[in-house]
Design a protein around this motif. Structure first.
Motif, short mmCIF file in Angstrom:
data_model
loop_
_atom_site.label_atom_id
_atom_site.label_comp_id
_atom_site.label_asym_id
_atom_site.label_seq_id
_atom_site.Cartn_x
_atom_site.Cartn_y
_atom_site.Cartn_z
N LYS A 187 44.23 47.72 38.51
CA LYS A 187 44.53 47.32 39.89
C LYS A 187 43.54 46.26 40.37
N LEU A 188 42.27 46.45 40.06
CA LEU A 188 41.24 45.49 40.45
C LEU A 188 41.53 44.13 39.82
N PHE A 189 41.89 44.14 38.55
CA PHE A 189 42.21 42.89 37.84
C PHE A 189 43.41 42.20 38.45
N GLU A 190 44.48 42.96 38.70
CA GLU A 190 45.72 42.38 39.22
C GLU A 190 45.53 41.81 40.63
N GLU A 191 44.72 42.46 41.43
CA GLU A 191 44.51 42.02 42.82
C GLU A 191 43.72 40.72 42.92
N HIS A 192 42.90 40.43 41.92
CA HIS A 192 42.00 39.28 42.02
C HIS A 192 42.28 38.18 41.01
N LYS A 193 43.14 38.39 40.04
CA LYS A 193 43.28 37.43 38.95
C LYS A 193 43.76 36.06 39.41
N VAL A 194 44.67 36.02 40.38
CA VAL A 194 45.22 34.74 40.83
C VAL A 194 44.13 33.86 41.45
N LYS A 195 43.15 34.50 42.12
CA LYS A 195 42.06 33.74 42.74
C LYS A 195 41.24 32.99 41.70
N TYR A 196 41.24 33.49 40.47
CA TYR A 196 40.40 32.91 39.43
C TYR A 196 41.23 32.25 38.34
N ASN A 197 42.40 31.76 38.75
CA ASN A 197 43.26 30.92 37.90
C ASN A 197 43.75 31.60 36.63
N ILE A 198 43.98 32.89 36.74
CA ILE A 198 44.57 33.62 35.61
C ILE A 198 46.07 33.73 35.86
N PRO A 199 46.90 33.33 34.89
CA PRO A 199 48.36 33.35 35.08
C PRO A 199 48.89 34.73 35.44
#
Length: 335
Positions: free
Chosen positions: A315-327
């Motif tokens: 959940k932590l990964f999914e919530e923040h990944k877009v902010k750090y340019n992860i597709p």
């Protein structure tokens, strides 16, 4: 009269940042061996008394690493670490408060090649840990092997590093006054063999010892994900089942440390070397997962909390990944 200093030029700042990273990388790779050689060499010189006195001190002080270590705030606040932070740059992000009346067990992911984010965020004040989490004293676990080297053990303890064994972990987590955090790089050295740009493989599916430890002490679990950690180095192709991966596994069983064949940029050129790439790292500290204390938890209780931890980390990964340019189509893979 107040003296004001002119700000450093950009080229000079970049050289200082690179120098700080270089000293850390090469000290990480060679300091243990250099310390051991120096310790033995001094015995055969007129400075033999230095090694003799240190030997006596070592015997008296041998249990200190297992009792929370001995940190020095001067070392943790060194300007060198701030230059190192700015090299990437690196940032520590808080998503929830940590109550200073409690102790916490932080799971750090991924390991990366050299666990740069774990060291800089939890063994120094470069990213402002004490300001983000007032009243919390951070500790980071590393291989017990490094504490067997003379002089190096004191350097490691000065930043808050402690040996990675149950005795050391329990000493930190059972402190009744609270206010302590223990960070464990759960994937360990073996996970470093999968560290390469674009990889989100975590060795976590069968790693439950840290969960059992949390239950035995009633310590809340906190997932931590360091975005960009795997982007710092390229690694020679070593797919699972290949001769190279099998060799690396065998060496790990013998030596206790993995030997990833990694490379990035050089000191004076950008094509090849051991200096990490200048790529941003953002370490996000998640919300604490409440844990009910039980002295001897069952396998079922450990499995339930472990599954909860996997869910919260995802959940932590999914919530923040877009902010750090992860597709959007990239997700964590647990092995």
């Amino acid at each position: 009269m107040k003296v004001e200093f002119a700000p450093l030029s950009l080229p000079l700042r970049r050289r200082l940042q690179t120098a700080s990273v270089v000293q850390w990388v090469f000290s990480f790779l060679a300091l243990g061996l250099c310390c051991a050689v120096l310790f033995i060499y001094l015995f055969f010189t007129r400075f033999w008394l230095v090694s003799a006195l240190y030997t006596a001190w070592w015997l008296i002080d041998r249990e200190t690493p297992y009792k929370g270590g001995r940190r020095f705030h001067v070392m943790r606040n060194s300007v060198v670490w701030r230059h190192m932070r700015d090299y990437f740059p690196m940032k520590l992000v808080k998503t929830a408060e940590l109550d200073p009346r409690k102790n916490y067990l932080l799971g750090f992911h991924p390991h990366g090649v050299l666990a740069v984010g774990a060291f800089l965020n939890f063994c120094t004040e470069a990213s402002g840990f004490s300001m983000l989490f007032p009243g919390i004293t951070p500790h980071l676990m590393t291989l017990s092997l490094w504490f067997r080297f003379p002089f190096l053990r004191d350097y490691l303890m000065s930043g808050g590093l402690v040996p990675s064994d149950k005795e050391s972990a329990s000493h930190v987590l059972r402190r009744p006054e609270g206010g302590n955090s223990l960070t464990i790089v759960v994937g360990g050295a073996q996970e470093a063999l999968d560290a390469r740009p674009g990889s989100f493989i975590l060795l976590l599916r069968k790693r439950k010892g840290f969960v059992r430890l949390a239950i035995e002490h009633g310590t809340p679990l906190v997932p931590v994900f360091s975005f960009g950690e795997n982007e710092l180095y390229d690694q020679v192709s070593n797919p699972r089942g290949s001769w190279l991966r099998r060799l690396q596994y065998q060496l790990q069983q013998i030596m206790g440390v993995s030997l990833p064949l990694f490379h990035a940029r050089g000191i004076f050129q950008y094509s090849f070397g051991l200096v990490p790439y200048r790529r941003p790292i953002c370490t996000v500290v998640g919300k604490p997962i409440p844990v009910q204390k039980k002295h001897n938890p069952s396998e079922e209780e450990v499995d339930q909390l472990h599954q909860k931890y996997l869910e919260e980390l995802s959940k932590l990964f999914e919530e923040h990944k877009v902010k750090y340019n992860i597709p959007e189509d990239k997700h964590l893979e647990f092995l």
